[in-house]
Write an enzyme that holds these catalytic residues in place. Structure first.
Site, PDB file in Angstrom:
ATOM      1  N   ASP B  26     -65.053  14.466 -36.326  1.00 44.09           N
ATOM      2  CA  ASP B  26     -64.603  14.447 -37.740  1.00 44.09           C
ATOM      3  C   ASP B  26     -65.225  15.552 -38.535  1.00 44.09           C
ATOM      4  OD1 ASP B  26     -62.617  15.870 -39.985  1.00 44.09           O
ATOM      5  OD2 ASP B  26     -62.673  14.286 -41.506  1.00 44.09           O
ATOM      6  N   LYS B  88     -69.023  25.222 -43.120  1.00 40.96           N
ATOM      7  CA  LYS B  88     -68.276  25.312 -42.249  1.00 40.96           C
ATOM      8  C   LYS B  88     -66.473  26.663 -42.469  1.00 40.96           C
ATOM      9  CE  LYS B  88     -63.318  22.770 -41.150  1.00 40.96           C
ATOM     10  NZ  LYS B  88     -63.261  20.854 -41.189  1.00 40.96           N
ATOM     11  N   GLU B 188     -56.359  18.312 -37.862  1.00 40.18           N
ATOM     12  CA  GLU B 188     -56.781  16.941 -38.984  1.00 40.18           C
ATOM     13  C   GLU B 188     -55.734  15.875 -39.544  1.00 40.18           C
ATOM     14  OE1 GLU B 188     -59.820  19.405 -42.215  1.00 40.18           O
ATOM     15  OE2 GLU B 188     -61.316  19.599 -39.324  1.00 40.18           O
ATOM     16  N   ASP B 210     -53.822  16.634 -46.373  1.00 40.14           N
ATOM     17  CA  ASP B 210     -55.353  16.755 -46.699  1.00 40.14           C
ATOM     18  C   ASP B 210     -56.060  17.818 -47.754  1.00 40.14           C
ATOM     19  OD1 ASP B 210     -58.186  16.469 -46.109  1.00 40.14           O
ATOM     20  OD2 ASP B 210     -57.474  16.981 -43.823  1.00 40.14           O
TER      21      ASP B 210
HETATM   22 MG   LIG Z   1     -61.770  16.108 -43.993  1.00 40.03          MG
END
Ligand SMILES: [Mg+2]
Ligand SMILES: Nc1ncnc2c1ncn2[C@@H]1O[C@H](COP(=O)(O)OP(=O)(O)O)[C@@H](O)[C@H]1O
Ligand SMILES: [Zn+2]
Lengths: 207, 629
Positions: B26, B88, B188, B210
């Site tokens: 991840d 990111k 994810e 999420d």
């Molecule tokens: Mg995450």
């Protein structure tokens, strides 16, 4: 008979031996084969009909994807990966087409040699349908509260269901002109449902 | 004819033991986590202190040394200009995207670079987000190798479901740069659902919500007998806990201004204020109030905040996630009442405000019985095992955003609508608009809006060699293919002549192939060996497959061969086996060609027999045995 027997067999790309043209895997070497040009119903092992059991469709789709999805071929050769991707792509196309009543009706009409073009956003030839759609659209544009929109959407929804029943009846009695005509009507009903949906979320979101 | 005993597509991959370990990663905005699965049991790989989270923070020291994780984060206050975090958020971003992000990013950007991919200027170096991510992945890989005592060379890497094509490509490039083969990019929320669903034998419709540091994703899935089918997904690739930190830091700084008058703050002080804001936010998840210190120009100041005040600041963000959830429910075509559970993922879902909102939308108490920080990596590890060893589960995902093409008047014509199951291929026909037009510019876009300038430009290319025809006569078919990683390839062809052109969508904000090659050369001394080894591995897989195929054929049809012919084939097989052991790719290829030649007559006789059998009408059904369920 002979020609079709020959056409039923083709060489496996991997072991080069004979394999049934419609087979997913070679029965000798086990290699996955290409998707081949078969219709969406055959691809998912369903009987060609407008009436479809959605649970069965989903079970069939999952069953085929379980064996053909690229995730099952991640450790295989590049060729097998590519073939499984084409197989999974073909399954997705078949599933998406058969799942949706409008797409299914249009597809089945084509399969039965009576194509109807639903993508063309041409004018409505049918006066009655035209009037009806204009009225509904007007009602939708005049609706100001989420409740009003929801009520229109509900009415429309029951017409969608009724229209699907009529399409089913038309197919079952072999009246393809009628099925085609009703499919065009269904297309407009579905479009109105979409518009009602987006209008509803638009006015609900306003503080 | 013998029936096969195993399911052909599902036999475990041979020679698996030769390969290094496959892990699940991840790669988060804030934290990265690596996990491994064995026989369905998963383990998060931890450091000596038992910490699973690796802060996605990189410190570039003056002597060129690179530090990742907690140690890098500690350097943040001392050497703010040498530390990169939240990179990111820049993956797959172009310089023009930064206008919207400006002021919210703790980065110094290299302004010299115009167009193309964003570049950071750190410690006197210019770095792309891909390189920084590769540095994080190298550290993650090293942790996994240390924990397992084995080489780790393959991984399932997760990406936000809402990541666009450019960001996905950038992630894959980063992994490659770090010496990892990406088995699959998995979304994810889908990974989280896999981990959750398998653990709880969940069946029915579930929502995964999420909210991390930099991204928000929500997916609705149907789980049924080991199949995880994504019905719809949505999100915002730049919405997360970081935004709340900014709001808090701004409030603290405003309070100072009110007291001390206007101050100019340095980058380091800004980073420090953000760090304090984050601590405040996290504390207020368990406490009702507290006070925190920030420092500007050597002058510290103390700031008080209550949970209610925090919630007022965070409310707009929470509302945005609510709106997105409503849209996704609509897209999935389901009623809220059908949802059986909501799985919470991401550190920001620890905020009581978020938990209340989730409960409001779905009318359910959220499930959080797997650690929300680790659940994504655990799912990725399960998928890595499924891809390398095999598994009964299956993930069926969708495209998060519509894909289309620019047409006249700057309007985007959708080719693949969002939430279409992948892999998918769809085509659309276009035509020329001028007499004698011999080339056509194709502009590929991603997004939901109607106008080109409101969507994201993915790539442009030109189809040339269109024959001289009247306007509207040419038939140009543009095919979009999205693979199981969610990556797009576009091909265009002119139907009347067959002129064809294919592009893997890459350029606009990605690295060019040249840049990638250079980076591989610069960053990895063994890059070339590495690449060669990978190519060899691919060839060896192919060679083994063809040997197995011939052996299978010999088993059923060896009566078609004379002893001499049989000997020839056997020795050709022997040579392929030998060359595989030799590690010489060209030799393997040559031996494979020789095997093909040696089996040519055999193959012809087998086909003859098969067709004769088919003519006799007997064995077609037997040949059909592998058809369907
Ligand atoms: Mg995450
Ligand atoms: N107890 C907490 N209360 C509120 N926010 C938290 C808490 N713990 C972590 N967070 C926030 O969660 C975010 C990191 O979540 P994570 O899931 O690791 O992110 P990512 O997936 O983006 O790497 C950060 O913004 C962090 O401040
Ligand atoms: Zn075969």
């Amino acid at each position: 008979m002979n020609a079709s027997a020959v056409a039923a067999v083709s060489p496996c790309w991997s072991c080069k031996g004979p394999v049934a043209t419609r087979a997913l895997f070679c029965s000798v070497c086990g290699a996955v084969q290409g998707p081949g040009a078969i219709d969406h119903y055959s691809r998912l092992g369903m009987t060609p009909s407008f009436d479809i059991d959605q649970d069965q469709l989903q079970t069939q789709y999952f069953g085929f994807q379980r064996r053909l999805h690229p995730d099952r071929f991640a450790a295989k050769s590049a060729r097998e990966k590519a073939l499984s991707q084409s197989q999974a792509t073909a399954l997705n196309e078949a599933y998406e087409t058969l799942k949706d009543p409008l797409k299914r009706a249009a597809y089945l009409l084509g399969l039965l040699g009576h194509p109807v073009d639903l993508t063309a956003c041409g004018t409505i030839n049918d006066r009655e349908l035209l009037m009806e759609q204009m009225e509904k659209r007007e009602a939708l544009s005049e609706a100001t509260t989420p409740e009003q929109v929801a009520k229109l959407a509900m009415e429309n929804e029951s017409e969608v269901i009724a229209c699907q029943c009529h399409i089913s009846a038309a197919f079952n009695s072999g009246n393809l002109d009628e099925a085609s005509h009703l499919s065009i009507r269904l297309k407009y009903l579905v479009k109105l449902a979409e518009e009602a949906r987006s209008k509803k979320s638009r006015i609900t979101r306003l503080p | 004819m013998l029936l096969q005993l195993h399911e052909p597509g599902e036999s475990p991959a041979p020679h698996e033991s030769e390969r290094g370990l496959a892990v699940g990663i991840d790669l988060g905005t804030t934290n990265s986590v690596v996990a491994v699965a064995r026989d369905g049991d998963t383990e998060v790989l931890r450091d000596a202190d038992g910490k699973g989270l690796i802060p996605s923070v990189v410190y570039y020291a003056a002597d060129g040394e690179i530090t990742v994780g907690q140690d890098a984060r500690r350097m943040l206050l001392e050497y703010p200009d040498r530390v990169v975090s939240s990179v990111k958020r820049l993956m797959g971003r172009g310089t023009e995207d930064l206008k919207t992000l400006a002021g919210t990013l703790p980065f110094k950007l290299d302004v010299a670079a115009d167009g193309g991919m964003v570049r950071l200027s750190v410690a006197g170096r210019t770095l792309t987000p891909v390189e920084v991510s590769a540095d994080i992945l190298r550290a993650v890989k090293a942790r996994a190798e240390a924990a397992q005592g084995k080489t780790v060379d393959r991984a399932v890497v997760t990406v936000p479901a809402y990541f666009d094509d450019a960001a996905r490509t950038a992630t894959k490039d980063a992994a490659r740069l770090a010496g990892l083969e990406v088995l699959r990019l998995v979304n994810e929320p889908t990974a989280a659902a896999l981990a959750y669903g398998l653990d709880n034998a969940a069946e029915g419709l579930y929502v995964v919500y999420d909210l991390g540091g930099g991204t928000f994703d929500v997916s609705i899935l149907r789980m049924e007998k080991g199949v995880f089918q994504v019905k719809a997904t949505g999100g915002d690739a730049s919405l997360g806990g970081d935004d709340i930190d900014h709001a808090i830091a701004e409030r603290f700084l405003a309070e100072r201004t009110a007291e001390h008058g206007a101050e100019t703050i340095t980058e380091g002080e800004a980073k420090q204020a953000l760090a304090a804001a984050r601590v405040a936010k996290e504390c207020l998840s368990s406490r009702r109030e507290g006070d925190w210190v920030i420092e500007v120009d050597g002058k510290p100041s103390r700031h008080k905040m209550t949970r209610d005040q925090l919630e007022a600041l965070a409310a707009p963000l929470a509302e945005r996630t609510v709106g997105i959830c409503r849209n996704v429910i609509e897209d999935a075509g389901i009623e809220v009442s059908e949802i059986k559970g909501v799985v919470l993922v991401g550190g920001s879902t620890r905020m009581p405000l978020i938990r209340r909102k989730v409960k409001d939308i779905f009318g359910l108490d959220p499930l959080a019985d797997i650690n929300p920080d680790e659940v994504v990596a655990v799912g990725a590890a399960l998928q890595a095992e499924a891809l390398t060893i095999g598994s009964d589960t299956l993930l069926l995902d969708v495209t998060p955003l519509s894909l289309g093409i620019e047409t006249m008047g700057g309007i985007v014509e959708k080719v693949i609508p969002r939430n279409t199951p992948i892999p998918v291929a769809m085509a659309q026909e276009f035509t020329t608009y001028q007499d004698g037009q011999t080339a056509m510019a194709i502009h590929v876009l991603q997004g939901e809006r109607e106008m080109v300038d409101q969507c994201r430009s993915l790539a442009r290319f030109v189809l040339r060699g269109i024959p001289n025809m009247a306007a509207g006569a040419a038939r140009i078919r543009v095919t979009f293919t999205v693979d199981a990683d969610g990556l797009l390839t576009v091909a265009a062809s002119e139907a009347t002549t067959g002129v064809e052109q294919q592009v893997a969508v890459k350029p606009s904000y990605g690295l060019t192939d040249d840049e990638m090659a250079n980076m591989l050369r610069d960053s990895l001394v063994h890059a070339k060996d590495d690449m060669e080894q990978r190519l060899f591995a691919e060839t060896a897989v192919e060679a083994r497959r063809s040997v197995l195929a011939v052996q299978a054929a010999l088993k059923v049809d060896s009566d078609l061969l004379s002893d001499a012919e049989r000997k020839d084939i056997d020795s050709a097989i022997g040579r392929v086996d030998q060359t595989i052991a030799s590690n010489d790719r060209d030799a393997v290829t040559a031996a494979m060609e020789a095997l093909e030649a040696a089996t040519k007559t055999f193959a012809e006789r087998r086909m003859d027999r098969g067709i004769r059998a088919a003519l006799a009408g007997v064995s077609v059904d037997k040949l059909d045995d592998a058809l369907g369920e």
